[in-house]
Design an enzyme around this catalytic site. Structure first.
Site, PDB file in Angstrom:
ATOM      1  N   ASP A 187    -138.969   3.946  74.275  1.00 40.06           N
ATOM      2  CA  ASP A 187    -139.118   5.099  72.854  1.00 40.06           C
ATOM      3  C   ASP A 187    -140.565   5.521  73.017  1.00 40.06           C
ATOM      4  OD1 ASP A 187    -136.491   4.581  72.164  1.00 40.06           O
ATOM      5  OD2 ASP A 187    -137.103   3.166  70.621  1.00 40.06           O
ATOM      6  N   LYS A 235    -125.454   7.218  68.993  1.00 43.87           N
ATOM      7  CA  LYS A 235    -125.031   6.930  67.464  1.00 43.87           C
ATOM      8  C   LYS A 235    -123.881   8.103  67.346  1.00 43.87           C
ATOM      9  CE  LYS A 235    -128.652   4.039  65.864  1.00 43.87           C
ATOM     10  NZ  LYS A 235    -129.737   4.186  66.720  1.00 43.87           N
ATOM     11  N   PRO A 293    -131.343  -4.921  67.565  1.00 41.01           N
ATOM     12  CA  PRO A 293    -132.456  -4.301  67.728  1.00 41.01           C
ATOM     13  C   PRO A 293    -133.204  -4.841  66.748  1.00 41.01           C
ATOM     14  CG  PRO A 293    -130.751  -2.894  67.018  1.00 41.01           C
ATOM     15  CD  PRO A 293    -130.256  -4.090  67.208  1.00 41.01           C
TER      16      PRO A 293
HETATM   17  P1  XMP Z   1    -138.196  -1.255  68.122  1.00 42.36           P
HETATM   18  O1  XMP Z   1    -139.471  -0.450  68.543  1.00 42.36           O
HETATM   19  O2  XMP Z   1    -137.893  -1.412  66.657  1.00 42.36           O
HETATM   20  O3  XMP Z   1    -137.036  -0.461  68.576  1.00 42.36           O
HETATM   21  O4  XMP Z   1    -138.026  -2.633  68.842  1.00 42.36           O
HETATM   22  C1  XMP Z   1    -135.538  -0.596  68.301  1.00 42.36           C
HETATM   23  C2  XMP Z   1    -134.817   0.694  68.997  1.00 42.36           C
HETATM   24  O5  XMP Z   1    -133.357   0.541  68.574  1.00 42.36           O
HETATM   25  C3  XMP Z   1    -133.263   1.384  67.786  1.00 42.36           C
HETATM   26  N1  XMP Z   1    -132.406   0.710  66.732  1.00 42.36           N
HETATM   27  C4  XMP Z   1    -131.213   0.897  66.197  1.00 42.36           C
HETATM   28  N2  XMP Z   1    -130.139   0.938  67.291  1.00 42.36           N
HETATM   29  N3  XMP Z   1    -128.644   0.225  65.537  1.00 42.36           N
HETATM   30  C5  XMP Z   1    -128.989   0.904  66.862  1.00 42.36           C
HETATM   31  O6  XMP Z   1    -127.895   1.183  67.498  1.00 42.36           O
HETATM   32  C6  XMP Z   1    -129.671  -0.291  64.813  1.00 42.36           C
HETATM   33  O7  XMP Z   1    -129.418  -0.957  63.823  1.00 42.36           O
HETATM   34  C7  XMP Z   1    -130.922  -0.031  65.398  1.00 42.36           C
HETATM   35  N4  XMP Z   1    -132.024  -0.289  64.637  1.00 42.36           N
HETATM   36  C8  XMP Z   1    -133.018   0.206  65.635  1.00 42.36           C
HETATM   37  C9  XMP Z   1    -134.309   1.989  67.146  1.00 42.36           C
HETATM   38  O8  XMP Z   1    -133.922   3.637  67.209  1.00 42.36           O
HETATM   39  C10 XMP Z   1    -135.126   1.848  68.570  1.00 42.36           C
HETATM   40  O9  XMP Z   1    -134.627   2.942  69.575  1.00 42.36           O
END
Ligand code: XMP
Length: 250
Positions: A17, A79, A200
């Site tokens: 990201d 999503k 995540p």
């Molecule tokens: P970080 O920088 O927090 O990035 O390690 C996490 C990544 O995962 C995504 N993200 C999620 N994706 N369900 C998802 O499908 C979730 O609950 C969720 N929480 C975080 C976030 O957008 C980033 O790409």
């Protein structure tokens, strides 16, 4: 995922990201990041931080191809959350761009909703990963609300109903935030090894590999803890080494 995870000895999914004010060198920075950390990861997850500025069939396809050159699968964290025919188009375009799996939101339901995504994925031999409980605080308002399970008529938390749907719909994975190990435990108790849990929220959001792994997570999604690190390769290796201790349990 199982194959690459075994081959690479890693269960870390890199959330690529990267953000910048200008998109001009975002592509080379993304590829540079992959080149630096690829030995320590088993897959790459891409989100709109990259697809919006780079374009799916322009820059993103290059990132996907680069990951594939290292035999790493690539997940599009889009999503999917619309009506069926739109969902199908979204999934098909991402699959045509080379993505191996998409994330989708079970809130839209099966009939004329996610049925079309699963149909497209099965036809194109791709994967669908369902959100079951998200990593942020507000997740409780939707995924944590108490609802009447239509199958049993019992009152249950929404996420447990979604975990059941993930199994019956044939999902390839579920997402449960690393920030909620007790929810991971509950979901794992039901799914066991039938549908792998992706978590995540490791690092910057406060989730810890140890408690998440002990609760039942199979794949750890890590973004900023690696991408914002001064030494992404060393950080990725350190995170991989911690998570590796838990790999044999599955
Ligand atoms: P970080 O920088 O927090 O990035 O390690 C996490 C990544 O995962 C995504 N993200 C999620 N994706 N369900 C998802 O499908 C979730 O609950 C969720 N929480 C975080 C976030 O957008 C980033 O790409």
């Amino acid at each position: 995922m199982k194959e690459t995870s075994e081959k690479t000895g890693s269960n870390i999914v890199l959330a690529l990201d990267l953000t910048q004010k200008k998109s001009s060198n975002l592509l080379s920075k993304s590829i540079g990041m992959l080149e630096t950390v690829y030995p320590y990861i088993c897959a790459v997850k891409i989100n709109r931080q990259l697809t919006l500025p780079l374009g799916v069939f322009e820059g993103i396809r290059k990132v996907v191809n680069f990951a594939h050159d290292y035999e790493l699968p690539v997940i599009m964290d889009c999503k999917i959350n619309d009506v069926g025919y739109t969902n199908r188009a979204i999934a098909e375009w991402y699959f045509k761009a080379g993505f191996d799996a998409v994330t989708a939101n079970p809130f839209v339901g099966w009939c004329s909703g996610l049925d079309q995504v699963f149909e497209a994925a099965n036809k194109m031999r791709k994967g669908v990963i369902l959100l079951v409980y998200m990593s942020h605080k507000g997740s409780e308002e939707g995924y944590g609300q108490i609802v009447q399970d239509q199958e049993t008529s019992k009152l249950s938390p929404q996420y447990t109903v979604f975990a059941k749907k993930a199994l019956s719909w044939g999902a390839d994975g579920v997402v449960v935030g690393a920030t909620y190990p007790e929810k991971i435990k509950e979901v794992f108790k039901f799914l066991k090894n039938r549908v792998p849990i992706y978590s995540p929220g490791i690092g910057v959001q406060g989730g810890k590999i140890e408690s998440t792994a002990a609760a039942g997570t199979r794949f750890f999604i890590v973004g900023r803890a690696i991408t914002l690190s001064e030494e992404p390769d060393k950080t990725a290796k350190a995170i991989r080494d911690i998570s590796k201790r838990f790999m044999t349990e599955y």
